[in-house]
Structures are given as C-alpha cells and as structure tokens.
Design a protein around this motif. Structure first.
Motif, PDB file in Angstrom:
ATOM      1  N   MET A 159       0.764  -1.312   0.207  1.00  0.00           N
ATOM      2  CA  MET A 159       0.057   0.128  -0.403  1.00  0.00           C
ATOM      3  C   MET A 159       0.854   1.686  -0.211  1.00  0.00           C
ATOM      4  O   MET A 159       1.817   0.857   1.044  1.00  0.00           O
ATOM      5  CB  MET A 159      -0.801   0.110   1.357  1.00  0.00           C
ATOM      6  N   LEU A 160       0.727   2.000  -0.767  1.00  0.00           N
ATOM      7  CA  LEU A 160       1.629   2.861  -1.169  1.00  0.00           C
ATOM      8  C   LEU A 160       0.060   4.403  -0.743  1.00  0.00           C
ATOM      9  O   LEU A 160      -0.603   4.876  -1.309  1.00  0.00           O
ATOM     10  CB  LEU A 160       2.389   3.512  -1.461  1.00  0.00           C
ATOM     11  N   TYR A 192      -0.888  13.417   8.413  1.00  0.00           N
ATOM     12  CA  TYR A 192      -1.169  11.675   8.636  1.00  0.00           C
ATOM     13  C   TYR A 192      -0.401  10.962   9.221  1.00  0.00           C
ATOM     14  O   TYR A 192      -1.869   9.865   9.080  1.00  0.00           O
ATOM     15  CB  TYR A 192      -1.368  11.981   5.848  1.00  0.00           C
ATOM     16  N   LEU A 240      -4.849   2.182  12.527  1.00  0.00           N
ATOM     17  CA  LEU A 240      -4.348   1.070  12.466  1.00  0.00           C
ATOM     18  C   LEU A 240      -4.225   0.265  14.386  1.00  0.00           C
ATOM     19  O   LEU A 240      -3.372  -0.390  14.158  1.00  0.00           O
ATOM     20  CB  LEU A 240      -3.510   0.601  11.522  1.00  0.00           C
ATOM     21  N   GLU A 242      -2.685   2.777  -4.162  1.00  0.00           N
ATOM     22  CA  GLU A 242      -1.836   3.953  -4.120  1.00  0.00           C
ATOM     23  C   GLU A 242      -3.323   4.699  -3.656  1.00  0.00           C
ATOM     24  O   GLU A 242      -3.509   5.619  -4.798  1.00  0.00           O
ATOM     25  CB  GLU A 242      -0.736   4.116  -5.189  1.00  0.00           C
ATOM     26  N   VAL A 243      -3.189   5.371  -2.879  1.00  0.00           N
ATOM     27  CA  VAL A 243      -3.627   6.791  -1.816  1.00  0.00           C
ATOM     28  C   VAL A 243      -3.030   8.283  -2.052  1.00  0.00           C
ATOM     29  O   VAL A 243      -1.839   7.808  -2.125  1.00  0.00           O
ATOM     30  CB  VAL A 243      -4.540   6.330  -1.002  1.00  0.00           C
ATOM     31  N   LEU A 245      -9.024  -1.812  11.467  1.00  0.00           N
ATOM     32  CA  LEU A 245      -8.604  -1.304   9.932  1.00  0.00           C
ATOM     33  C   LEU A 245      -7.107  -2.421   9.733  1.00  0.00           C
ATOM     34  O   LEU A 245      -6.608  -2.314   9.897  1.00  0.00           O
ATOM     35  CB  LEU A 245      -8.520   0.128   9.960  1.00  0.00           C
ATOM     36  N   VAL A 246      -6.857  -2.412   8.471  1.00  0.00           N
ATOM     37  CA  VAL A 246      -5.944  -2.937   7.722  1.00  0.00           C
ATOM     38  C   VAL A 246      -5.414  -1.508   6.779  1.00  0.00           C
ATOM     39  O   VAL A 246      -5.670  -1.064   6.657  1.00  0.00           O
ATOM     40  CB  VAL A 246      -6.389  -3.792   7.115  1.00  0.00           C
ATOM     41  N   SER A 247      -3.805  -2.255   6.397  1.00  0.00           N
ATOM     42  CA  SER A 247      -3.450  -1.005   5.391  1.00  0.00           C
ATOM     43  C   SER A 247      -3.910  -1.295   3.735  1.00  0.00           C
ATOM     44  O   SER A 247      -3.705   0.760   3.578  1.00  0.00           O
ATOM     45  CB  SER A 247      -2.139  -1.874   5.786  1.00  0.00           C
ATOM     46  N   THR A 248      -4.867  -1.946   3.941  1.00  0.00           N
ATOM     47  CA  THR A 248      -5.072  -1.103   2.425  1.00  0.00           C
ATOM     48  C   THR A 248      -6.975  -0.566   3.437  1.00  0.00           C
ATOM     49  O   THR A 248      -7.254   0.375   2.149  1.00  0.00           O
ATOM     50  CB  THR A 248      -6.110  -2.946   1.968  1.00  0.00           C
ATOM     51  N   ASP A 249      -6.992  -0.351   4.050  1.00  0.00           N
ATOM     52  CA  ASP A 249      -8.185   0.425   4.664  1.00  0.00           C
ATOM     53  C   ASP A 249      -7.145   2.231   4.267  1.00  0.00           C
ATOM     54  O   ASP A 249      -7.899   3.555   4.640  1.00  0.00           O
ATOM     55  CB  ASP A 249      -8.892   0.287   5.767  1.00  0.00           C
ATOM     56  N   ASN A 250      -6.323   2.563   3.853  1.00  0.00           N
ATOM     57  CA  ASN A 250      -6.029   3.865   3.738  1.00  0.00           C
ATOM     58  C   ASN A 250      -6.677   5.148   3.218  1.00  0.00           C
ATOM     59  O   ASN A 250      -6.513   5.754   3.468  1.00  0.00           O
ATOM     60  CB  ASN A 250      -4.164   4.142   3.122  1.00  0.00           C
ATOM     61  N   GLY A 251      -7.425   4.415   2.243  1.00  0.00           N
ATOM     62  CA  GLY A 251      -8.266   5.327   1.344  1.00  0.00           C
ATOM     63  C   GLY A 251      -9.404   5.758   2.360  1.00  0.00           C
ATOM     64  O   GLY A 251      -9.762   6.893   2.683  1.00  0.00           O
ATOM     65  N   ILE A 307      -8.768   5.492   5.745  1.00  0.00           N
ATOM     66  CA  ILE A 307      -8.649   6.560   6.930  1.00  0.00           C
ATOM     67  C   ILE A 307      -7.983   7.660   6.355  1.00  0.00           C
ATOM     68  O   ILE A 307      -8.544   8.758   6.920  1.00  0.00           O
ATOM     69  CB  ILE A 307      -6.583   5.673   7.495  1.00  0.00           C
ATOM     70  N   MET A 308      -7.592   8.210   5.016  1.00  0.00           N
ATOM     71  CA  MET A 308      -6.943   9.146   4.721  1.00  0.00           C
ATOM     72  C   MET A 308      -8.755  10.355   4.201  1.00  0.00           C
ATOM     73  O   MET A 308      -8.222  11.261   5.055  1.00  0.00           O
ATOM     74  CB  MET A 308      -6.335   9.081   3.208  1.00  0.00           C
TER      75      MET A 308
END
Lengths: 169, 428
Positions: free
Chosen positions: A150-151, A159, A167, B214-215, B358-364, B366-367
């Motif tokens: 994930m980037l 942020y 998390l 990628e977010v 939440l997990v890493s792929t939830d960054n959208g 979260i952002m």
C-alpha cells in the motif's frame, strides 16, 4: 412483522453488541528512509503508542559507501542503537516505510525484501507530495513502489499520526 | 478506528453540528428534477441534514425549498395547494412564496401587513443536470454553482437515480472508496452486468486478484489507484476519485459510461445514495438507459412511486442462499448497489468505529476521514472554505489506464483525471 435484517439493524439492537476487545495488539514498525523523514518519525515517537516502534535507515540514504556507511549499522532505533532488520521484521505485523519526495529511498528494497521473506505487510508513505515536482515524486516512487503493498502520498506530515491511530498502533 | 468524539464529529450532520456545517458549505443534490415535473406540481417532502423541508415549483417555475410546517399551527404544508405563485396551507389559507415569505393571511386585514411579519426558513435551490441542488449554508457564503461533469453534459448523455439507504452517510460513502471489497462482494458481476461486461480491463481484474493500492491526496480530496499487472511490463490502473464531502467516481470500463455517487445525509441514520452515469462524448443508448432503469450497473430498482429499493432490509434484501452457495453470486444479493447497501446497513444505523480493526489496505478510508476531520476543524476554527467547493475540484474524472511501471499515475494520468468537454474518458 419485521424481517430479521430490519429488526437487528435498529439503534436499540446495537446496544446488545458484544462489548469485548475483538483483537490482539499488532506491532507496527515505522522506519524513516531519509533524514527529512527521520525528523518526522522522531516527533511521532514522542507520542504515546501501544504497539508502534520507530527506526531510521537514513544512513543508507545519505551516506554513500565509503563515507561512514557501514552495512551492519544501517538500521538503528532513534537513540542510535544498531538494530537487526530481520529480527525487527520477524516481530512485526506491519512495516511502514516513511520517505520524502525527492529523497533517496533505496533502503526500501532491503526492508521490502526482508518483509517479503517473512510475509509481513508493507506500507510506503511518501511525504511532501503536494510541493514536490513530478521528477521528485518519480525518483522516490521508483524506489518505494516495488516494495509497498500500500502506498500513500500525503501532503501533510500529520497524516502518519492519524494513520497509526487508525491502525491501533 | 476512530475515537468516539471523532466518529460523532463525522457522522452527525444536523443543524449546529460541525459535520453539518461542513455539508452546508456545498450545493447538495436534493431532488431529481422529475420530482417537480412542472409549474404548480404537487410539493414534495424533503429531509436533508436532519431538517424537514418542502420543495415546490411555483406558477412561474421558480423553485422553493422551505420549512415543511406552516407558521400558524404547525400543519405540514405537504397538504398545501400549489397555486398562483405560492403554496397555500389548506387549514386556514396562509400562503407562502418560494422564499418562505408569507404572502397571505386571510383572517387578517390585508392593510395590516401581518403576513409580512411571517417568514419560514428557506434555502436556495437551483436546477442543473436533471438534479435540483440545495444550498443550506450561510447566506453570505453561497458557493459557485456545481460543475460536476455529469451535470453539464446534454440530457441524452446522462442518467441519474437516487435511492434511500438506511444508515449513516459515512459508512455508505466509505464503501465507495473501499476499492478492496470489489474482489469479494461484487465478484462475478463484472462480466455479466450489461453496463460493465466486455471491457479489456475486466480481464486484468480477473487475472490479478491481489491489486496493490496507492492513495494520493488531491486538491479536492483524493485519488485511490488500484494497480494490477498488465502485459509488457506495465500496470493496469483503476483510479477512483473522492471529492469532499461525499462525491465518488468509479473508474470506467471499456466503452461504457462513467459513473459515480453522492451520499447525502437525510438524518444521522439515513442517507440518499445518488448514482449517476454519463458519457462525455456520446448519447447513452436506449439499451443502456433501460438497463439503468432496471437497476443494472450501479443503479437499483426501487419500489414504484418510491425511492426505496425493491430489495431492502424488510425482506432481507431478497438474499438468494442457493445462488451464494453455487457461486452464481458471491453475496447472494442481486446487483452492485444492493450488495453494497445490504452490507453497509447491516453495520447498524451508525457504525461504532471505536471497535473496528482497519488494515493497511484501508488507507483510502483513513485518508478520507483525515481530510474530512481536517476540513471540519479548519472551517470551524478559521472559516476556511473546504475542499470540493471550488468548481475546479469538481471538474474531475475517474480513469482506467495502462501505464509504464515507473510512472506516478497522478502525473501520467493527469489529463485523464480532469473533466474535458468533448474528450472521451480514459478507459480500458
């Protein structure tokens, strides 16, 4: 008569949801890949965290071999103590690599390889996205992208804190 | 996870709340134009941001959005007579114009000017792109008119629908930017739905079930890019747009139309899901429009005469366990829209985000929350105009593109991510 779905989705029914912790702590390792990111990570490390620990690999970015760079010492905690990458990755649930647009993020390859070996998830976080030129973004992306599952390209440093809280770090 | 106070801040949008103040910075879709089809047509009840209102089109075609209840005895003006440039309460004949100004109190001498002392709360409403848009914020801060591309193309190039969703707006909206659920909840439908099937991009989707995300922050919100492997050392990118507070646009497929959503709070436990499809350079075909009316693609079939989906919580969403078991449908619920809604409504009226993991792929997600919270804070503390108000932020498109591996999609697809009249969407 109300259907099951109608009955159980009322606010009244929400009161009966089980109120017990539903997860165990997950360990998040946050690694700064350059000097600018190291400053941000040092600031973050001063906050209260349950399951996050902070490191820097900035020596890798700033010092080419032969100018004080030493392979065993390239990863350290924020107090400067040398750390073993594989040991740290072994005990991580998630590794977050923090890079600054335009800076050297070549340590991402080493960290990413170790995470791949140990099947640990990686998140790449690039700061300075709003002010960086295309060339700066591309340079860092090129190094970060292959190793980030994930980037995130964020405009503000705040942020990372929100992400780590989200998390449960 | 969010702390309780953060969750409250984002999910509460009634009068006087910070979240409500954010929504009151924008022109919000309030009704379909067809709900007020002609001058003096029947008034329509509207509940938005926890306020009960009434919309009507007067004898001159002017649009009104006013307090639902008569100032006299609190009668609902939905029973009113829409006639001769105003809405008359059938109880004692008090009459109001589109600004909420009382223009007749039959029991009082006209010369007394009594009616001029009575005025209902009202909000400006305008018509654009088949939608009636309301602005519910401070009078001195009316934003520029909405310029979302779907609302600016000719009518024949567009289809818009709305449906009731029985949960808080935020959990519905978060589904729109949660790209990782597509591989599960909607599995199987991409290749069969008439509004999606046949695209080359579908093959990339099916061949690589583990997209990498990628977010990227944008001026109005964020881009959420999902990349999959493509041939010749390239990536297939699907780029979703999110613009504050609740606009999302999903990447198109092949030559199909472009589509997206708005999620607009009715109150804290219900919202309108607005769904639009349009093509920037061609008319929608009769077959496409018919499919959209039938609830295909992102649209949903509603109970005739209402905006409540045929499949809803009262009938357990007509879940088909046999289809689920055989794999004909991953979720057992038919259609993309109701697959999403059934899952989101199951979370309860307002999901308790203090308990989520939440997990890493939830960054959208979260952002998006990060930007919403930051915008609310800046608006409340400094009066800063939030992202998404500027029409430049609204002139965006989603895109599906194939790019060399080393390119940042934000830059390589820069033009594809902007609305450009007369230019076809970037789609694979």
């Amino acid at each position: 008569m109300l259907s099951e779905s109608a009955r159980v989705t009322t606010a009244a029914e929400a009161r009966f949801r089980i109120n017990e912790p539903n997860s165990k702590p997950r360990r998040v390792k946050v690694i700064a890949l350059d000097r600018a990111s190291e400053r941000v990570v040092k600031h973050l490390a001063q906050l209260a965290w349950s399951n996050a620990s902070f490191f820097t690999a900035s020596a890798f970015a700033g010092e080419p071999p032969g100018h004080g760079f030493s392979m065993p010492g390239w990863l350290s905690d924020l107090a400067g103590r040398t750390k073993d990458l594989l040991d740290e990755v072994n005990s991580a649930d998630l590794v977050v690599m923090v890079a600054t647009a335009g800076e050297n993020a070549q340590a991402a390859a080493l960290i990413g390889e170790a995470c791949s070996l140990k099947r640990v998830n990686t998140t790449g976080l690039m700061l300075g996205g709003a002010s960086a030129t295309d060339a700066m973004l591309s340079k860092t992306l090129y190094q970060l992208r292959p190793w980030s599952l994930m980037l995130v390209i964020a405009s503000g440093e705040d942020y990372i804190e929100d992400m780590l809280i989200a998390l449960r770090a | 996870m969010l702390r309780k106070e953060q969750n409250d801040l984002l999910t509460q949008t009634g009068p006087g709340t910070p979240g409500g103040r954010l929504f009151r910075s924008y022109w919000l879709p309030a009704l379909l134009s067809e709900e007020l089809p002609e001058n003096d047509s029947p008034p329509v009840r509207v509940k938005l941001l926890s306020e009960r209102l009434l919309a009507f089109r007067d004898s001159d075609g002017r649009l009104g959005l006013i307090d639902e209840f008569c100032a006299h005895r609190g009668v609902s003006l939905w029973f009113g007579r829409n006639e001769e440039k105003g809405l008359r309460c059938p109880y004692h004949g008090w009459k109001y114009d589109v600004t909420g100004q009382c223009i007749d109190v039959p029991s009082e001498p006209e010369e007394s000017g009594y009616c001029r002392k009575i005025k209902l709360k009202s909000y400006p409403m305008i018509e654009r792109g088949g939608v009636l848009w309301a602005y519910m914020g401070p009078k001195e801060q009316v934003p520029p008119l909405p310029e979302w591309e779907f609302a600016t193309v000719p009518d024949r190039q567009r289809f818009v629908s709305k449906r009731l969703q029985e949960c808080n707006w935020l959990q519905a909206m978060e589904g729109g930017i949660d790209s990782s659920h597509v591989s599960f909840l909607h599995r199987g439908d991409i290749n069969s739905d008439p509004l999606f099937k046949g695209a080359k991009g579908n093959q990339y989707n099916l061949a690589d079930a583990r997209p990498v995300f990628e977010v990227v922050e944008s001026a109005g919100g964020l881009y959420i890019g999902a990349r999959r492997n493509a041939e010749n050392d390239q990536y297939y990118w699907r780029i979703t747009q999110y613009v504050l507070p609740s606009f999302t646009m999903i990447a198109p497929r092949g030559g199909h139309s472009v589509h997206g959503h708005f999620w607009i709070p009715i109150d804290d436990e219900n919202c309108w899901t607005w769904s639009f499809d349009y093509h920037p350079v061609r008319d929608l075909t009769d077959a496409e429009t018919a499919a959209m009316r039938e609830g295909k693609g992102i649209h949903v079939k509603c109970i005739p005469g209402t905006f409540r989906p045929v499949a809803n919580k009262d009938n357990d969403y007509l879940i088909d366990r046999a289809a689920q078991k055989t794999g004909r449908s991953y979720s057992g619920v038919e259609g993309f829209g109701m697959q999403d809604a059934s899952i989101q409504e199951s979370m309860g009226p307002i999901v308790d985000r203090t308990k989520e993991n939440l997990v890493s792929t939830d960054n959208g997600i979260i952002m998006a929350r990060h930007r919403l919270l930051r915008s609310i804070k800046a608006l409340m503390n400094k009066g800063e105009v939030p992202p998404g108000v500027d029409p430049v932020h609204q002139r965006v498109r989603s895109a599906a593109v194939v790019l060399p591996r080393d390119q940042a999609y934000k830059d390589a697809a820069r033009e594809a991510l902007m609305a450009c009249p007369g230019v076809a969407p970037a789609s694979v």
